[in-house]
Design a protein around this motif. Structure first.
Motif, PDB file in Angstrom:
ATOM      1  N   ASN A 473       0.669  -1.218   0.139  1.00  0.00           N
ATOM      2  CA  ASN A 473      -0.054   0.013  -0.008  1.00  0.00           C
ATOM      3  C   ASN A 473       0.689   1.109  -0.006  1.00  0.00           C
ATOM      4  O   ASN A 473       0.697   2.079  -0.778  1.00  0.00           O
ATOM      5  N   SER A 474       1.975   1.152   0.828  1.00  0.00           N
ATOM      6  CA  SER A 474       2.900   2.434   0.750  1.00  0.00           C
ATOM      7  C   SER A 474       3.499   2.738  -0.463  1.00  0.00           C
ATOM      8  O   SER A 474       3.913   3.909  -0.722  1.00  0.00           O
ATOM      9  N   GLN A 475       3.480   1.635  -1.322  1.00  0.00           N
ATOM     10  CA  GLN A 475       4.554   1.715  -2.399  1.00  0.00           C
ATOM     11  C   GLN A 475       3.220   2.268  -3.783  1.00  0.00           C
ATOM     12  O   GLN A 475       3.719   2.337  -4.776  1.00  0.00           O
ATOM     13  N   GLY A 476       2.002   2.159  -3.243  1.00  0.00           N
ATOM     14  CA  GLY A 476       0.929   2.536  -4.348  1.00  0.00           C
ATOM     15  C   GLY A 476       0.195   1.644  -4.918  1.00  0.00           C
ATOM     16  O   GLY A 476      -0.574   1.759  -5.923  1.00  0.00           O
ATOM     17  N   PHE A 477       0.328   0.115  -4.662  1.00  0.00           N
ATOM     18  CA  PHE A 477      -0.161  -0.775  -5.031  1.00  0.00           C
ATOM     19  C   PHE A 477      -1.761  -0.902  -4.520  1.00  0.00           C
ATOM     20  O   PHE A 477      -1.905  -0.654  -3.408  1.00  0.00           O
ATOM     21  N   THR A 478      -2.544  -1.682  -5.295  1.00  0.00           N
ATOM     22  CA  THR A 478      -3.934  -2.050  -4.880  1.00  0.00           C
ATOM     23  C   THR A 478      -3.606  -3.229  -4.393  1.00  0.00           C
ATOM     24  O   THR A 478      -3.203  -4.274  -5.136  1.00  0.00           O
ATOM     25  N   VAL A 479      -4.148  -3.689  -2.986  1.00  0.00           N
ATOM     26  CA  VAL A 479      -4.272  -4.958  -2.466  1.00  0.00           C
ATOM     27  C   VAL A 479      -5.364  -5.730  -2.240  1.00  0.00           C
ATOM     28  O   VAL A 479      -6.325  -5.246  -1.813  1.00  0.00           O
ATOM     29  N   LYS A 480      -5.439  -6.864  -2.761  1.00  0.00           N
ATOM     30  CA  LYS A 480      -6.752  -7.733  -2.247  1.00  0.00           C
ATOM     31  C   LYS A 480      -6.419  -8.992  -1.594  1.00  0.00           C
ATOM     32  O   LYS A 480      -5.107  -9.518  -1.788  1.00  0.00           O
ATOM     33  N   LYS A 481      -7.258  -9.416  -0.761  1.00  0.00           N
ATOM     34  CA  LYS A 481      -6.836 -10.765   0.046  1.00  0.00           C
ATOM     35  C   LYS A 481      -7.678 -11.868  -0.371  1.00  0.00           C
ATOM     36  O   LYS A 481      -8.840 -11.753  -0.559  1.00  0.00           O
ATOM     37  N   LYS A 482      -7.193 -13.046  -0.403  1.00  0.00           N
ATOM     38  CA  LYS A 482      -7.903 -14.184  -0.803  1.00  0.00           C
ATOM     39  C   LYS A 482      -7.223 -15.361   0.425  1.00  0.00           C
ATOM     40  O   LYS A 482      -6.046 -15.279   0.728  1.00  0.00           O
ATOM     41  N   THR A 483      -8.059 -15.982   0.767  1.00  0.00           N
ATOM     42  CA  THR A 483      -7.629 -17.193   1.930  1.00  0.00           C
ATOM     43  C   THR A 483      -7.873 -18.403   1.432  1.00  0.00           C
ATOM     44  O   THR A 483      -8.652 -18.968   0.786  1.00  0.00           O
ATOM     45  N   GLN A 484      -7.079 -19.220   1.978  1.00  0.00           N
ATOM     46  CA  GLN A 484      -6.807 -20.737   1.763  1.00  0.00           C
ATOM     47  C   GLN A 484      -6.159 -21.392   2.930  1.00  0.00           C
ATOM     48  O   GLN A 484      -5.250 -20.905   3.453  1.00  0.00           O
ATOM     49  N   SER A 485      -6.702 -22.665   3.288  1.00  0.00           N
ATOM     50  CA  SER A 485      -6.071 -23.491   4.283  1.00  0.00           C
ATOM     51  C   SER A 485      -4.866 -24.136   3.734  1.00  0.00           C
ATOM     52  O   SER A 485      -4.537 -24.110   2.652  1.00  0.00           O
ATOM     53  N   SER A 486      -3.832 -24.216   4.732  1.00  0.00           N
ATOM     54  CA  SER A 486      -2.602 -24.683   4.562  1.00  0.00           C
ATOM     55  C   SER A 486      -2.226 -25.434   5.748  1.00  0.00           C
ATOM     56  O   SER A 486      -2.117 -25.081   6.954  1.00  0.00           O
ATOM     57  N   ASN A 487      -1.588 -26.780   5.433  1.00  0.00           N
ATOM     58  CA  ASN A 487      -0.823 -27.538   6.709  1.00  0.00           C
ATOM     59  C   ASN A 487       0.571 -26.866   6.857  1.00  0.00           C
ATOM     60  O   ASN A 487       0.995 -27.267   8.303  1.00  0.00           O
ATOM     61  N   ASP A 488       0.943 -26.314   6.103  1.00  0.00           N
ATOM     62  CA  ASP A 488       2.437 -25.988   6.035  1.00  0.00           C
ATOM     63  C   ASP A 488       2.688 -24.662   6.645  1.00  0.00           C
ATOM     64  O   ASP A 488       3.559 -24.177   7.233  1.00  0.00           O
ATOM     65  N   VAL A 489       1.522 -23.566   5.882  1.00  0.00           N
ATOM     66  CA  VAL A 489       2.197 -22.018   6.543  1.00  0.00           C
ATOM     67  C   VAL A 489       1.246 -21.736   7.520  1.00  0.00           C
ATOM     68  O   VAL A 489      -0.038 -22.067   7.617  1.00  0.00           O
ATOM     69  N   PRO A 490       1.726 -21.079   8.363  1.00  0.00           N
ATOM     70  CA  PRO A 490       0.869 -20.440   9.732  1.00  0.00           C
ATOM     71  C   PRO A 490      -0.183 -19.486   9.344  1.00  0.00           C
ATOM     72  O   PRO A 490      -0.011 -18.946   8.341  1.00  0.00           O
ATOM     73  N   THR A 491      -1.378 -19.507  10.102  1.00  0.00           N
ATOM     74  CA  THR A 491      -2.289 -18.707   9.895  1.00  0.00           C
ATOM     75  C   THR A 491      -1.830 -17.163   9.945  1.00  0.00           C
ATOM     76  O   THR A 491      -1.257 -16.801  10.725  1.00  0.00           O
ATOM     77  N   GLY A 492      -2.382 -16.606   8.931  1.00  0.00           N
ATOM     78  CA  GLY A 492      -2.080 -15.325   8.756  1.00  0.00           C
ATOM     79  C   GLY A 492      -0.978 -14.910   7.936  1.00  0.00           C
ATOM     80  O   GLY A 492      -0.915 -13.622   7.525  1.00  0.00           O
ATOM     81  N   GLU A 493      -0.207 -15.838   7.370  1.00  0.00           N
ATOM     82  CA  GLU A 493       1.050 -15.656   6.698  1.00  0.00           C
ATOM     83  C   GLU A 493       0.534 -15.964   5.006  1.00  0.00           C
ATOM     84  O   GLU A 493      -0.409 -16.716   4.838  1.00  0.00           O
ATOM     85  N   VAL A 494       1.315 -15.023   4.396  1.00  0.00           N
ATOM     86  CA  VAL A 494       1.098 -15.135   2.760  1.00  0.00           C
ATOM     87  C   VAL A 494       1.698 -16.337   2.210  1.00  0.00           C
ATOM     88  O   VAL A 494       2.588 -16.918   2.395  1.00  0.00           O
ATOM     89  N   ILE A 495       0.699 -17.107   1.535  1.00  0.00           N
ATOM     90  CA  ILE A 495       1.036 -18.501   1.009  1.00  0.00           C
ATOM     91  C   ILE A 495       1.617 -17.851  -0.541  1.00  0.00           C
ATOM     92  O   ILE A 495       2.823 -18.736  -0.919  1.00  0.00           O
ATOM     93  N   SER A 496       1.001 -17.213  -1.233  1.00  0.00           N
ATOM     94  CA  SER A 496       1.189 -16.827  -2.867  1.00  0.00           C
ATOM     95  C   SER A 496       0.788 -15.592  -3.097  1.00  0.00           C
ATOM     96  O   SER A 496       0.087 -15.021  -2.342  1.00  0.00           O
TER      97      SER A 496
END
Length: 614
Positions: A473-496
């Motif tokens: 956001n500070s660089q001027g990008f528009t950000v959108k969020k999509k959620t997905q379950s994961s056994n490897d990535v902790p809750t709240g962290e970016v998968i991709s």
């Protein structure tokens, strides 16, 4: 209370978490259930005060009646050495007030996510008939995964039994207090929504809308001054998002949202491009000028008595009303003396054919006088303490800082954005925007041009969503969020991320979708007891669950599941292992060697099914 103190032979004090108001708060450890808890104990100077104890008990009753993932759960209540205490869910994190200060500016999408969680909790409370009455960032917790939890139902009340006195008292925190409350109206669901509108304002600006030197001044502003526009602070805030604040904080409760659910529904689409050209919200009904009580500080919490007693023993209330009217008292004066409503007094007098004095003329005169004095005081206060943010666009950072300093303002750390019209290193805009009225000494943030060139996108996998969205956001990008379950990535962290790391892109023309982990997938756990080991393995393969087996002799057939370590019907995380106990048949018909052979065979069969053998 010292570290290591045991409360009722169960809760061991770990460390103090804070204090204030009526209670001291500690992190404790539940030695029965082996878990961290929060223990809230009434202070010694309050424990003998019935009103304080009642408020403490009210918090326990209100919170235990509400079950929601965004409400701090109360586990237990008791008394230790004469002091009442509550045992609650421990939230490892910080309150929203500190979160805002540490993470500001917060990306708009994250602001919406936070508010949606808060509204979900408030909706549950309202559906249960409970008004919180003290919603503020200090009573909202944010855990390490960004999950929101509402706490402190100490002054919450059931709508059907809302008996806390309103006249001559202020219940709640003045910066978030709906304008109808200081003038004696009862708290309602919509007064909670007003507080949520103020919280949304603070999430977007890092400040409360009304700032004064005393509670009187702040209360006056809530009741009489228009809600400041957040788009004057930050012109990039979408109009629909500002409209959510304006509607939630309308002076007239009838102009606000009808429910937390309707506010959440409106908020959900506030960043949609389809609403980009929405007009600024204007209440359907006019905002009446409101008069606030001028003595708002240090008001106690007092409950109205359930049974009203007559001021003069031996006389009925009707006789007292008639006597006071004959003495020339006005309806309002009589109502105050006998503790009844003016309407009731008028009905008694009319029924008995007695003429009475109306206090309307006096009230109108007093109203005009208070309005005049309040207006003069408000104007004087603003003239002496507030300044306009000067326009420093297209200036160098040093020139802008100098001009802001001349206006009595300071600067905070700048942010950067791409611009095709403003030279690199020069100021694009300020937050709050130029022309905004702010208090002298306020810190202004400069938004500086990083030029119109493309930038190389960083790799945000493994970042928390809040940190990644803030950076983009500070660089001027528009950000959108999509959620997905994961056994490897902790809750709240970016998968991709939707745009590959290293790509050269124009931030002003690029939307980055971050896929964020919701933690391990969960499945509904069936009752596997009575099924064969093979059937259990088939179920595990289909649902990606790991199994471990323990063999035990029993009267059940060989190879049948006779026990499982997790209760059927519960939600089971697929990153955990489910332990099953398998019958080897009656011990008289099997030997330890055959059990070992069976176990080895089972382990071999299970290994191809993502299972393991103990």
């Amino acid at each position: 209370m010292e570290q290591g103190t045991m409360i009722d032979h169960r809760y061991r004090i770990v460390r103090p978490l804070g204090g204030g108001g009526m209670a001291n708060v500690y992190q404790a450890f539940d030695t029965y259930l082996n878990r961290d808890v929060t223990l809230k104990m009434i202070r010694l100077d309050y424990r003998d005060q019935p009103d304080a104890v009642e408020r403490f008990q009210r918090e326990a009753k209100a919170a235990t009646a509400l079950i929601n993932e965004h409400i701090v759960q109360v586990y237990d209540a008791g008394e230790f050495n004469g002091s009442s205490y509550l045992v609650m869910e421990y939230v490892d994190g910080m309150d929203l007030k500190n979160y805002i200060q540490e993470h500001f500016p917060i990306p708009y999408q994250q602001v919406v996510d936070i508010m949606e969680q808060i509204l979900a909790a408030v909706e549950v409370a309202h559906e249960a008939g409970i008004i919180h009455r003290d919603l503020k960032p200090q009573n909202i917790l944010v855990d390490q995964n960004g999950q929101i939890k509402i706490t402190d139902f100490g002054i919450a009340t059931a709508i059907r039994t809302n008996t806390l006195t309103q006249a001559h008292q202020v219940i709640g925190s003045i910066h978030y207090l709906a304008p109808e409350l200081p003038i004696g109206q009862r708290a309602s669901f919509r007064s909670d929504l007003y507080a949520l509108g103020v919280i949304l304002y603070e999430l977007l600006t890092n400040q409360v809308p009304y700032q004064g030197d005393t509670p009187d001044q702040v209360a006056y502003m809530h009741g009489n001054m228009p809600m400041p526009f957040v788009r004057d602070f930050d012109s990039d805030i979408p109009q629909p998002l500002e409209n959510v604040i304006l509607r939630a904080t309308a002076k007239n409760p009838e102009d606000r949202y009808v429910s937390a659910a309707s506010m959440a529904e409106d908020l959900k689409t506030s960043l949609s491009k389809r609403r980009a050209h929405e007009d600024r919200f204007v209440p359907v009904t006019s905002d009446e000028t409101r008069i606030v009580d001028t003595d708002l500080a240090d008001r106690p919490y007092v409950a109205d008595p359930e049974v009203l007693t007559d001021p003069e023993e031996g006389k009925s209330v009707t006789d007292q009303i008639i006597d006071y009217a004959k003495q020339g008292d006005s309806v309002a004066t009589i109502a105050a003396k006998v503790d009844r409503t003016p309407k009731y007094v008028r009905q008694v007098l009319a029924k008995n054919g007695i003429k009475y004095k109306s206090g309307k003329k006096i009230a109108v005169a007093l109203l005009a006088l208070v309005l005049f004095l309040g207006g003069v005081a408000g104007v004087a206060y603003y003239a002496g303490n507030y300044v306009s943010v000067p326009d420093v666009s297209n200036m160098s950072a040093s020139q802008a800082e100098s001009k802001l300093s001349d206006a009595g303002l300071s600067t905070t750390s700048p942010t950067y954005t791409t611009s095709k019209t403003v030279s690199k290193g020069d100021v694009v805009k300020t937050k709050p925007g130029s022309g905004s009225k702010v208090q002298k000494g306020k810190s202004i943030q400069l938004v500086i041009s990083s030029g119109g060139d493309t930038v190389s996108l960083s790799d945000f996998t493994g970042w928390t969503y809040g940190d990644a969205a803030s950076q983009l956001n500070s660089q001027g990008f528009t950000v959108k969020k999509k959620t997905q379950s994961s056994n490897d990535v902790p809750t709240g962290e970016v998968i991709s991320q939707s745009v590959s790391a290293g790509s050269s892109v124009d931030p002003s023309q690029t939307t980055v979708v971050l896929t964020v982990s919701t933690g391990a997938a969960k499945v509904d756990l069936p009752n596997l007891v009575g099924q064969s080991q093979g059937d259990a393995i088939n179920w595990a393969n289909q649902n990606h669950v790991q199994l471990s087996f323990t063999n035990q002799s029993s009267n059940q057939p060989n190879g049948q599941v006779i026990a499982q370590d997790t209760m059927p019907g519960s939600q089971f995380s697929t990153n955990k292992t489910l332990s099953l106990t398998i019958s080897t048949g009656n011990s008289s018909n099997s030997s330890s060697s055959s059990s070992a052979s069976s176990s080895s065979s089972q382990s071999s069969a299970a290994s191809s099914s993502s299972t393991k053998q103990n």
